[in-house]
Write a protein that holds these residues in place. Sequence first.
Motif, PDB file in Angstrom:
ATOM      1  N   LEU A 126       4.963 -70.562   3.530  1.00  0.00           N
ATOM      2  CA  LEU A 126       3.986 -70.236   2.489  1.00  0.00           C
ATOM      3  C   LEU A 126       4.726 -69.711   1.274  1.00  0.00           C
ATOM      4  N   GLY A 127       4.254 -70.057   0.114  1.00  0.00           N
ATOM      5  CA  GLY A 127       4.863 -69.535  -1.102  1.00  0.00           C
ATOM      6  C   GLY A 127       5.584 -70.555  -1.935  1.00  0.00           C
ATOM      7  N   GLY A 128       5.612 -71.781  -1.501  1.00  0.00           N
ATOM      8  CA  GLY A 128       6.159 -72.859  -2.304  1.00  0.00           C
ATOM      9  C   GLY A 128       7.666 -72.991  -2.285  1.00  0.00           C
ATOM     10  N   PRO A 129       8.148 -74.079  -2.842  1.00  0.00           N
ATOM     11  CA  PRO A 129       9.574 -74.389  -2.803  1.00  0.00           C
ATOM     12  C   PRO A 129      10.391 -73.709  -3.900  1.00  0.00           C
ATOM     13  N   CYS A 130       9.760 -73.051  -4.855  1.00  0.00           N
ATOM     14  CA  CYS A 130      10.485 -72.493  -6.009  1.00  0.00           C
ATOM     15  C   CYS A 130      10.835 -71.027  -5.824  1.00  0.00           C
ATOM     16  N   THR A 131      11.193 -70.627  -4.633  1.00  0.00           N
ATOM     17  CA  THR A 131      11.481 -69.220  -4.365  1.00  0.00           C
ATOM     18  C   THR A 131      12.871 -68.805  -4.844  1.00  0.00           C
ATOM     19  N   ASP A 132      13.724 -69.761  -5.177  1.00  0.00           N
ATOM     20  CA  ASP A 132      15.092 -69.442  -5.599  1.00  0.00           C
ATOM     21  C   ASP A 132      15.139 -68.648  -6.896  1.00  0.00           C
ATOM     22  N   ARG A 133      14.119 -68.764  -7.722  1.00  0.00           N
ATOM     23  CA  ARG A 133      14.135 -68.069  -9.004  1.00  0.00           C
ATOM     24  C   ARG A 133      13.799 -66.589  -8.881  1.00  0.00           C
ATOM     25  N   TYR A 134      13.324 -66.166  -7.708  1.00  0.00           N
ATOM     26  CA  TYR A 134      12.918 -64.772  -7.503  1.00  0.00           C
ATOM     27  C   TYR A 134      14.048 -63.948  -6.897  1.00  0.00           C
ATOM     28  N   ARG A 135      14.197 -62.751  -7.402  1.00  0.00           N
ATOM     29  CA  ARG A 135      15.147 -61.802  -6.826  1.00  0.00           C
ATOM     30  C   ARG A 135      14.403 -60.997  -5.762  1.00  0.00           C
ATOM     31  N   ARG A 136      14.903 -61.038  -4.545  1.00  0.00           N
ATOM     32  CA  ARG A 136      14.233 -60.368  -3.433  1.00  0.00           C
ATOM     33  C   ARG A 136      14.325 -58.858  -3.565  1.00  0.00           C
ATOM     34  N   LEU A 137      13.165 -58.221  -3.450  1.00  0.00           N
ATOM     35  CA  LEU A 137      13.106 -56.762  -3.482  1.00  0.00           C
ATOM     36  C   LEU A 137      12.864 -56.182  -2.095  1.00  0.00           C
ATOM     37  N   LEU A 138      12.156 -56.942  -1.267  1.00  0.00           N
ATOM     38  CA  LEU A 138      11.777 -56.448   0.048  1.00  0.00           C
ATOM     39  C   LEU A 138      11.695 -57.620   1.012  1.00  0.00           C
ATOM     40  N   THR A 139      12.191 -57.421   2.217  1.00  0.00           N
ATOM     41  CA  THR A 139      12.072 -58.410   3.277  1.00  0.00           C
ATOM     42  C   THR A 139      11.541 -57.696   4.495  1.00  0.00           C
ATOM     43  N   ARG A 140      10.563 -58.309   5.156  1.00  0.00           N
ATOM     44  CA  ARG A 140       9.938 -57.717   6.330  1.00  0.00           C
ATOM     45  C   ARG A 140       9.967 -58.735   7.462  1.00  0.00           C
ATOM     46  N   ASP A 141      10.654 -58.378   8.548  1.00  0.00           N
ATOM     47  CA  ASP A 141      10.664 -59.244   9.732  1.00  0.00           C
ATOM     48  C   ASP A 141       9.348 -59.113  10.471  1.00  0.00           C
ATOM     49  N   GLY A 142       8.888 -60.229  10.983  1.00  0.00           N
ATOM     50  CA  GLY A 142       7.638 -60.240  11.722  1.00  0.00           C
ATOM     51  C   GLY A 142       7.833 -60.574  13.176  1.00  0.00           C
ATOM     52  N   SER A 143       9.026 -60.368  13.682  1.00  0.00           N
ATOM     53  CA  SER A 143       9.255 -60.631  15.101  1.00  0.00           C
ATOM     54  C   SER A 143       8.627 -59.527  15.929  1.00  0.00           C
ATOM     55  N   LEU A 144       8.369 -59.829  17.171  1.00  0.00           N
ATOM     56  CA  LEU A 144       7.702 -58.888  18.043  1.00  0.00           C
ATOM     57  C   LEU A 144       8.682 -57.883  18.631  1.00  0.00           C
ATOM     58  N   GLU A 145       8.189 -56.698  18.884  1.00  0.00           N
ATOM     59  CA  GLU A 145       9.047 -55.650  19.450  1.00  0.00           C
ATOM     60  C   GLU A 145       8.814 -55.524  20.935  1.00  0.00           C
TER      61      GLU A 145
END
Length: 137
Positions: free
Chosen positions: A118-137
């Motif tokens: 989700l979010g389209g193919p043009c994500t390279d132009r964005y500088r990542r500020l936050l990443t959240r893993d959604g794997s299960l604990e």
Amino acid sequence: LPYSRQWLLLRSFAVVAAVRLTLLLLPFRFWKAGFLIRRKAPSAPQEHSASEIASAVTMASSCVPNATCLVQAIAAQFILARAGHPSRLHIGVAPSEPNAGLSLDAHAWLECGGQVLLGGPCTDRYRRLLTRDGSLE
């Protein structure tokens, strides 16, 4: 549509609406802390692929007012985690278009298996500020 696909669409609508309402009413720190993602591992085998879940969330989001890219990414990550698919949600910023009148554009996108769901193919132009893993604990 098969019953399982109808059920997925109904669940997607409910989760998108709940995420939209939660982000409206609760501070962002609840989501950032994992409030919406951490769940027990599924007991059943994966019924739907990650792309089927992303498609269902996209369709359901068209029925929820102001279901932004962030709402869709959080909702999809929640459903993916419940289905046993690990994912990674990214939030980033980029300079806006010259005539947009804003200084920055913000965007959220969701990756699963190294591909943007989700979010389209043009994500390279964005500088990542936050990443959240959604794997299960």
